[in-house]
Design a protein around this motif. Structure first.
Motif, mmCIF file in Angstrom:
data_model
loop_
_atom_site.group_PDB
_atom_site.id
_atom_site.type_symbol
_atom_site.label_atom_id
_atom_site.label_comp_id
_atom_site.label_asym_id
_atom_site.label_seq_id
_atom_site.Cartn_x
_atom_site.Cartn_y
_atom_site.Cartn_z
ATOM 1 N N MET A 16 -11.951 -6.070 -3.424
ATOM 2 C CA MET A 16 -11.552 -4.538 -3.292
ATOM 3 C C MET A 16 -10.894 -4.225 -2.085
ATOM 4 S SD MET A 16 -14.911 -1.782 -2.670
ATOM 5 C CE MET A 16 -15.209 -1.777 -4.271
ATOM 6 N N TRP A 17 -9.832 -3.306 -1.925
ATOM 7 C CA TRP A 17 -9.321 -2.655 -0.946
ATOM 8 C C TRP A 17 -9.894 -1.565 -0.330
ATOM 9 C CZ3 TRP A 17 -5.461 -3.159 -5.402
ATOM 10 C CH2 TRP A 17 -4.718 -3.918 -4.880
ATOM 11 N N VAL A 18 -10.006 -1.568 0.957
ATOM 12 C CA VAL A 18 -10.654 -0.182 1.971
ATOM 13 C C VAL A 18 -9.447 0.151 2.871
ATOM 14 C CG1 VAL A 18 -12.373 0.373 3.567
ATOM 15 C CG2 VAL A 18 -12.961 -1.529 1.820
ATOM 16 N N TRP A 19 -9.159 1.272 2.630
ATOM 17 C CA TRP A 19 -8.214 1.724 3.465
ATOM 18 C C TRP A 19 -8.565 2.461 4.729
ATOM 19 C CZ3 TRP A 19 -3.055 0.422 3.549
ATOM 20 C CH2 TRP A 19 -2.411 -0.250 2.401
ATOM 21 N N ARG A 20 -9.586 3.252 4.614
ATOM 22 C CA ARG A 20 -9.977 4.040 5.688
ATOM 23 C C ARG A 20 -11.139 3.195 6.409
ATOM 24 N NH1 ARG A 20 -11.065 10.071 3.194
ATOM 25 N NH2 ARG A 20 -11.996 10.340 5.539
ATOM 26 N N THR A 21 -10.779 1.952 6.801
ATOM 27 C CA THR A 21 -11.719 1.102 7.552
ATOM 28 C C THR A 21 -12.173 1.571 8.535
ATOM 29 O OG1 THR A 21 -10.483 -0.722 6.551
ATOM 30 C CG2 THR A 21 -11.962 -1.337 8.278
ATOM 31 N N ASP A 23 -13.028 4.674 9.279
ATOM 32 C CA ASP A 23 -14.169 5.847 9.242
ATOM 33 C C ASP A 23 -15.417 4.856 8.688
ATOM 34 O OD1 ASP A 23 -12.218 7.793 9.286
ATOM 35 O OD2 ASP A 23 -12.364 8.110 7.180
ATOM 36 N N LEU A 24 -15.354 3.847 8.009
ATOM 37 C CA LEU A 24 -16.537 2.757 7.727
ATOM 38 C C LEU A 24 -16.924 2.429 8.894
ATOM 39 C CD1 LEU A 24 -16.362 0.505 4.782
ATOM 40 C CD2 LEU A 24 -17.527 -0.324 6.735
ATOM 41 N N LEU A 25 -16.181 1.946 9.862
ATOM 42 C CA LEU A 25 -16.889 1.050 11.089
ATOM 43 C C LEU A 25 -17.277 1.988 12.197
ATOM 44 C CD1 LEU A 25 -13.924 -1.663 11.483
ATOM 45 C CD2 LEU A 25 -16.318 -1.873 10.639
ATOM 46 N N SER A 26 -17.022 3.154 11.941
ATOM 47 C CA SER A 26 -17.490 4.444 13.171
ATOM 48 C C SER A 26 -18.643 4.939 12.956
ATOM 49 C CB SER A 26 -16.150 5.470 13.116
ATOM 50 O OG SER A 26 -15.073 4.858 13.111
ATOM 51 N N ALA A 27 -19.164 4.783 11.547
ATOM 52 C CA ALA A 27 -20.769 5.425 11.451
ATOM 53 C C ALA A 27 -21.416 4.422 10.728
ATOM 54 C CB ALA A 27 -20.580 6.519 10.293
ATOM 55 N N SER A 44 -15.808 -11.218 -4.212
ATOM 56 C CA SER A 44 -15.183 -12.383 -3.637
ATOM 57 C C SER A 44 -14.323 -12.322 -2.326
ATOM 58 C CB SER A 44 -14.122 -13.330 -4.610
ATOM 59 O OG SER A 44 -13.135 -12.465 -5.001
ATOM 60 N N ASP A 45 -13.439 -11.293 -2.563
ATOM 61 C CA ASP A 45 -12.980 -10.839 -1.147
ATOM 62 C C ASP A 45 -12.616 -9.303 -1.083
ATOM 63 O OD1 ASP A 45 -10.932 -13.549 -0.953
ATOM 64 O OD2 ASP A 45 -11.155 -13.280 -3.041
ATOM 65 N N LEU A 46 -12.381 -8.983 0.274
ATOM 66 C CA LEU A 46 -12.516 -7.703 0.879
ATOM 67 C C LEU A 46 -11.073 -7.458 1.453
ATOM 68 C CD1 LEU A 46 -14.060 -4.949 0.544
ATOM 69 C CD2 LEU A 46 -14.921 -5.668 2.974
ATOM 70 N N TYR A 47 -10.277 -6.508 1.462
ATOM 71 C CA TYR A 47 -9.004 -6.233 2.053
ATOM 72 C C TYR A 47 -9.429 -5.000 2.926
ATOM 73 C CZ TYR A 47 -7.653 -9.204 -1.765
ATOM 74 O OH TYR A 47 -7.469 -10.261 -2.685
ATOM 75 N N LEU A 48 -9.335 -5.050 4.358
ATOM 76 C CA LEU A 48 -9.607 -4.226 5.325
ATOM 77 C C LEU A 48 -8.250 -3.652 5.882
ATOM 78 C CD1 LEU A 48 -12.829 -5.272 6.981
ATOM 79 C CD2 LEU A 48 -12.601 -3.926 4.937
ATOM 80 N N TYR A 49 -8.048 -2.481 5.893
ATOM 81 C CA TYR A 49 -6.726 -1.765 6.523
ATOM 82 C C TYR A 49 -7.218 -1.676 7.963
ATOM 83 C CZ TYR A 49 -3.404 1.234 8.588
ATOM 84 O OH TYR A 49 -2.520 1.727 9.239
ATOM 85 N N ASP A 298 -9.564 1.938 -4.788
ATOM 86 C CA ASP A 298 -10.004 1.417 -3.418
ATOM 87 C C ASP A 298 -11.735 1.864 -3.415
ATOM 88 O OD1 ASP A 298 -9.591 3.996 -2.632
ATOM 89 O OD2 ASP A 298 -8.700 3.498 -0.777
ATOM 90 N N TRP A 299 -12.155 1.425 -2.223
ATOM 91 C CA TRP A 299 -13.388 1.849 -1.781
ATOM 92 C C TRP A 299 -13.818 3.294 -1.935
ATOM 93 C CZ3 TRP A 299 -18.205 1.957 -1.837
ATOM 94 C CH2 TRP A 299 -19.261 2.578 -0.587
ATOM 95 N N GLN A 300 -12.789 4.307 -1.552
ATOM 96 C CA GLN A 300 -13.058 5.724 -1.520
ATOM 97 C C GLN A 300 -12.921 6.228 -3.141
ATOM 98 O OE1 GLN A 300 -13.424 6.138 2.268
ATOM 99 N NE2 GLN A 300 -13.032 8.034 1.262
ATOM 100 N N GLY A 301 -12.238 5.587 -3.740
ATOM 101 C CA GLY A 301 -12.460 5.958 -5.292
ATOM 102 C C GLY A 301 -13.671 5.461 -5.808
ATOM 103 N N TRP A 302 -14.012 4.281 -5.618
ATOM 104 C CA TRP A 302 -15.100 3.587 -6.119
ATOM 105 C C TRP A 302 -16.286 4.236 -5.637
ATOM 106 C CZ3 TRP A 302 -15.707 0.287 -10.101
ATOM 107 C CH2 TRP A 302 -16.789 -0.362 -10.169
#
Length: 307
Positions: A16-21, A23-27, A44-49, A298-302
């Motif tokens: 999975m891709w995560v573009w708004r990383t 935001d995820l890390l701040s809360a 298996s893998d995670l791509y963090l912007y 990506d995560w936001q959509g999922w």
């Protein structure tokens, strides 16, 4: 949660891709929601912007997240990408700074470091940065000599960026991966090529020889169409002495249009349907070549897609 509830076992491998990383890390609440939602997927893998500053600002939260993901078998990659990183735009200094920050993070936290670096560098025109050198909508045979020179220069820059990133990640003991458009082997009926040592060669081949994995952005809500877009990449990868991992992307972010994103097609707007289609695509492609899995964009959509 069972497969019937909208999740699936780890077949095929899923990323999975995560573009708004940030935001995820701040809360912490968002982090916990994220981990709870992706847990049943067995990613298996995670791509963090992450920007160069994010690696420092969110150091503690990032280390904790990676440590938790590693316990469930998920490899974490840093990610960056922008049309402006080409030399006809702002240049690659920001991209290299992101990689430098990732390497520094790993040096600080060898027990909870990144497995690799992932780029999303797309050369086509119309992305709000760089000059219009690709000349969208024209096959290779339709280009004028000046347009061909433009595209060759841009393709050479693109390949050189991958070459530099691959060398630098290899030196740092990291894997290198790239998101690629699905049309490199078939752009309006012809492959995209570039001049190499006096010959014209496939750009797809040049890039696949410089990455450890390639995620093909073959976004479609029709499994047969997605599978068809992967044939060229898988066939080419199979011919290489050391083929990279080949994965395909599926779009769950609202906005692109019903033919592209599951979020935009009401009859398919569910996690269960996405996972079912991923399994169908993998099954169809199994005889073609070394398919290594699928990636959710990506995560936001999922997270907003119904189970």
């Amino acid at each position: 949660m069972s497969a019937q509830d909208g999740e699936s076992p780890r077949h095929p491998p899923l990323a999975m891709w995560v573009w708004r990383t940030a935001d995820l890390l701040s809360a912490q609440r968002e982090t916990e929601r994220f981990l709870a939602t992706i847990g049943p997927l067995h990613l298996s893998d995670l791509y963090l912007y992450l920007t160069p500053e994010n690696y420092r600002i969110h150091d503690t939260a990032l280390r904790a997240l990676i440590a938790r993901l590693k316990t469930q078998g998920t490899r974490v990659w840093g990610m960056d990408g922008w049309r402006g990183y080409f030399h006809d735009g702002d240049g690659p200094s920001g991209l290299m700074a992101a990689l430098d920050s990732l390497i520094a993070f790993n040096a600080r936290h060898p027990d909870a470091g990144f497995a690799g670096f992932h780029s999303d560098l797309e050369p086509q025109d119309g992305q709000g940065a760089g000059r219009s050198l690709f000349h969208n909508g024209l096959s290779a045979s339709q280009l004028t000599p000046a347009q061909r020179a433009d595209r060759d220069r841009l393709m050479a820059d693109w390949v050189a960026l991958h070459d530099t990133l691959h060398q630098r990640t290899e030196e740092a003991g990291l894997a290198y991966g790239a998101a690629l458009p699905s049309w490199l082997d078939d752009y309006y009926g012809e492959p995209v090529t570039m001049r190499v040592e006096g010959d014209r060669r496939s750009v797809l081949g040049q890039i696949l020889a410089r990455v450890d994995e390639a995620v093909i952005m073959a976004y479609s809500t029709r499994p047969a169409r997605t599978a068809a877009r992967l044939h060229g990449e898988l066939t080419f990868a199979r011919s290489l002495p050391q083929p990279p991992r080949i994965l395909f992307g599926v779009e769950t972010h609202a906005g692109p249009r019903p033919a592209v994103s599951y979020a935009d097609l009401p009859s398919k707007a569910s996690r269960k349907t996405v996972l079912s289609d991923i399994a169908a695509i993998a099954a169809e492609l199994a005889p073609v070549g070394p398919l290594s899995g699928a990636v959710i964009h990506d995560w936001q959509g999922w997270k907003t897609l119904p189970p």
